[in-house]
Design a protein around this motif. Sequence first.
Motif, mmCIF file in Angstrom:
data_model
loop_
_atom_site.group_PDB
_atom_site.id
_atom_site.type_symbol
_atom_site.label_atom_id
_atom_site.label_comp_id
_atom_site.label_asym_id
_atom_site.label_seq_id
_atom_site.Cartn_x
_atom_site.Cartn_y
_atom_site.Cartn_z
ATOM 1 N N HIS A 229 0.805 -1.225 0.000
ATOM 2 C CA HIS A 229 0.000 0.000 0.000
ATOM 3 C C HIS A 229 0.843 1.282 0.000
ATOM 4 C CE1 HIS A 229 -3.596 -2.375 0.420
ATOM 5 N NE2 HIS A 229 -3.085 -2.961 1.499
ATOM 6 N N SER A 230 2.124 1.150 -0.277
ATOM 7 C CA SER A 230 2.943 2.346 -0.448
ATOM 8 C C SER A 230 2.669 2.925 -1.832
ATOM 9 C CB SER A 230 4.434 2.013 -0.300
ATOM 10 O OG SER A 230 4.806 1.012 -1.232
ATOM 11 N N ILE A 231 2.764 4.243 -1.938
ATOM 12 C CA ILE A 231 2.508 4.946 -3.190
ATOM 13 C C ILE A 231 3.842 5.332 -3.826
ATOM 14 C CG2 ILE A 231 1.411 6.938 -4.263
ATOM 15 C CD1 ILE A 231 -0.528 4.875 -3.099
ATOM 16 N N VAL A 232 3.974 4.999 -5.089
ATOM 17 C CA VAL A 232 5.222 5.240 -5.816
ATOM 18 C C VAL A 232 4.945 6.157 -7.002
ATOM 19 C CG1 VAL A 232 7.058 4.160 -7.168
ATOM 20 C CG2 VAL A 232 6.193 3.026 -5.111
ATOM 21 N N SER A 233 5.760 7.174 -7.159
ATOM 22 C CA SER A 233 5.608 8.099 -8.281
ATOM 23 C C SER A 233 6.037 7.452 -9.589
ATOM 24 C CB SER A 233 6.451 9.355 -8.043
ATOM 25 O OG SER A 233 6.078 10.001 -6.854
ATOM 26 N N LEU A 234 5.408 7.898 -10.674
ATOM 27 C CA LEU A 234 5.781 7.439 -12.010
ATOM 28 C C LEU A 234 6.069 8.672 -12.858
ATOM 29 C CD1 LEU A 234 6.089 5.175 -14.131
ATOM 30 C CD2 LEU A 234 3.642 5.440 -14.632
ATOM 31 N N SER A 235 7.315 8.779 -13.290
ATOM 32 C CA SER A 235 7.692 9.922 -14.119
ATOM 33 C C SER A 235 6.956 9.882 -15.452
ATOM 34 C CB SER A 235 9.201 9.920 -14.376
ATOM 35 O OG SER A 235 9.919 10.056 -13.180
ATOM 36 N N ARG A 236 6.608 11.043 -15.950
ATOM 37 C CA ARG A 236 5.915 11.118 -17.243
ATOM 38 C C ARG A 236 6.748 10.481 -18.344
ATOM 39 N NH1 ARG A 236 3.396 16.799 -18.755
ATOM 40 N NH2 ARG A 236 2.236 16.152 -16.895
ATOM 41 N N SER A 237 8.056 10.673 -18.290
ATOM 42 C CA SER A 237 8.938 10.120 -19.323
ATOM 43 C C SER A 237 9.031 8.599 -19.260
ATOM 44 C CB SER A 237 10.339 10.716 -19.178
ATOM 45 O OG SER A 237 10.903 10.402 -17.918
ATOM 46 N N LYS A 238 8.569 8.009 -18.126
ATOM 47 C CA LYS A 238 8.665 6.558 -17.948
ATOM 48 C C LYS A 238 7.347 5.830 -18.227
ATOM 49 C CE LYS A 238 12.902 5.970 -16.108
ATOM 50 N NZ LYS A 238 13.868 4.949 -16.545
ATOM 51 N N ARG A 239 6.277 6.575 -18.471
ATOM 52 C CA ARG A 239 4.959 5.949 -18.562
ATOM 53 C C ARG A 239 4.878 4.899 -19.660
ATOM 54 N NH1 ARG A 239 0.839 11.114 -17.891
ATOM 55 N NH2 ARG A 239 1.440 11.639 -15.745
ATOM 56 N N GLU A 240 5.267 5.261 -20.863
ATOM 57 C CA GLU A 240 5.139 4.317 -21.984
ATOM 58 C C GLU A 240 5.961 3.064 -21.742
ATOM 59 O OE1 GLU A 240 5.819 4.164 -26.849
ATOM 60 O OE2 GLU A 240 6.042 6.056 -25.753
ATOM 61 N N GLU A 241 7.190 3.239 -21.259
ATOM 62 C CA GLU A 241 8.050 2.085 -20.975
ATOM 63 C C GLU A 241 7.448 1.225 -19.870
ATOM 64 O OE1 GLU A 241 12.671 1.121 -19.581
ATOM 65 O OE2 GLU A 241 11.984 3.212 -19.827
ATOM 66 N N PHE A 242 6.867 1.879 -18.855
ATOM 67 C CA PHE A 242 6.251 1.145 -17.741
ATOM 68 C C PHE A 242 5.057 0.336 -18.233
ATOM 69 C CE2 PHE A 242 2.839 1.152 -14.511
ATOM 70 C CZ PHE A 242 3.417 0.286 -13.602
ATOM 71 N N ILE A 243 4.193 0.935 -19.034
ATOM 72 C CA ILE A 243 3.010 0.234 -19.551
ATOM 73 C C ILE A 243 3.417 -0.964 -20.389
ATOM 74 C CG2 ILE A 243 1.033 0.453 -21.114
ATOM 75 C CD1 ILE A 243 0.756 3.346 -20.088
ATOM 76 N N ASN A 244 4.450 -0.788 -21.198
ATOM 77 C CA ASN A 244 4.955 -1.913 -21.998
ATOM 78 C C ASN A 244 5.504 -3.025 -21.100
ATOM 79 O OD1 ASN A 244 4.330 -0.720 -24.445
ATOM 80 N ND2 ASN A 244 6.319 0.293 -24.623
ATOM 81 N N SER A 245 6.099 -2.625 -19.984
ATOM 82 C CA SER A 245 6.666 -3.622 -19.065
ATOM 83 C C SER A 245 5.591 -4.422 -18.359
ATOM 84 C CB SER A 245 7.560 -2.930 -18.015
ATOM 85 O OG SER A 245 8.662 -2.322 -18.605
ATOM 86 N N ILE A 246 4.518 -3.760 -17.924
ATOM 87 C CA ILE A 246 3.477 -4.495 -17.192
ATOM 88 C C ILE A 246 2.649 -5.363 -18.139
ATOM 89 C CG2 ILE A 246 3.374 -2.856 -15.294
ATOM 90 C CD1 ILE A 246 0.926 -1.613 -16.519
ATOM 91 N N LYS A 247 2.639 -5.044 -19.416
ATOM 92 C CA LYS A 247 1.922 -5.879 -20.381
ATOM 93 C C LYS A 247 2.591 -7.249 -20.506
ATOM 94 C CE LYS A 247 -0.065 -2.255 -23.306
ATOM 95 N NZ LYS A 247 0.003 -1.604 -24.654
ATOM 96 N N LYS A 248 3.883 -7.313 -20.148
ATOM 97 C CA LYS A 248 4.635 -8.564 -20.274
ATOM 98 C C LYS A 248 4.453 -9.475 -19.074
ATOM 99 C CE LYS A 248 8.271 -6.179 -22.909
ATOM 100 N NZ LYS A 248 9.693 -5.774 -22.916
ATOM 101 N N ILE A 249 3.878 -8.906 -17.987
ATOM 102 C CA ILE A 249 3.733 -9.722 -16.771
ATOM 103 C C ILE A 249 2.727 -10.849 -16.974
ATOM 104 C CG2 ILE A 249 3.057 -9.656 -14.328
ATOM 105 C CD1 ILE A 249 3.963 -6.768 -14.238
#
Length: 249
Positions: A229-249
Amino acid sequence: MKPLEVVLVDDEEQGIITLKYDLGKLEFPMNIRSFTNPKEALRVLRRDPPEVLFLDVEMANMNGFQLLDAMKNITFEVIFVTAYDHYAIKAFRYLAVDYLLKPVEPELLKDALERIVHQRQRKENDRIQLLLDKLRSKEEKFTRLAVPHGETFEFINIRDIVHCRAQNNYSTIHMLDGSKHLISKGLSHLQELLDQQGFFRTHKSHLINLDHILKYVKSDGGYIEMIDHSIVSLSRSKREEFINSIKKI
């Protein structure tokens, strides 16, 4: 930072009080023991040596040099604190870190301790790196991480790491069971180690385990809630890379 183990030896009580006061004004965490009887101090130094010994020279019954001569093995750093300047050359024959004249100048005291702290930090970092290198050499996708706790290392399971948070030149590792580990390494070092282990750098201050994401919220600028339940920031420049990463899970 682990507190420095410090011993003060001065047969004058006022000298002990003054030095304790001066040390207390510095930024270094310390556990301080003090002795006005050098023979009593010698027994303690043999049984439970500190990291740093502040030692007067002229003392009744046993002077500072005699105390050091009586030690079979000196494993600690020595800083002489005395009112006499003519012992300086002899003091450095004992590989003293410094020779401070009373009344001690605060900046000189701080400089002496900084040298000791930095030296300890380098030694600790070298030990950490050696253990990590050995662990990584065994298998490319290693499963445990060596975390220093004082003079020991605890091996933690990488799969139990929820996220890592940067704190200046340190990093805090947050575990599934709620425990935390503070290490004297920046987040970039952990990212290099964990990048191929299912971790993602969401922000300059956050490195997360993708297996422990609870939810990703796109609104409010975008943030991630972890399983603890900790909240973690997501940089705007990292959003697309992050979304692509979670799609692989």
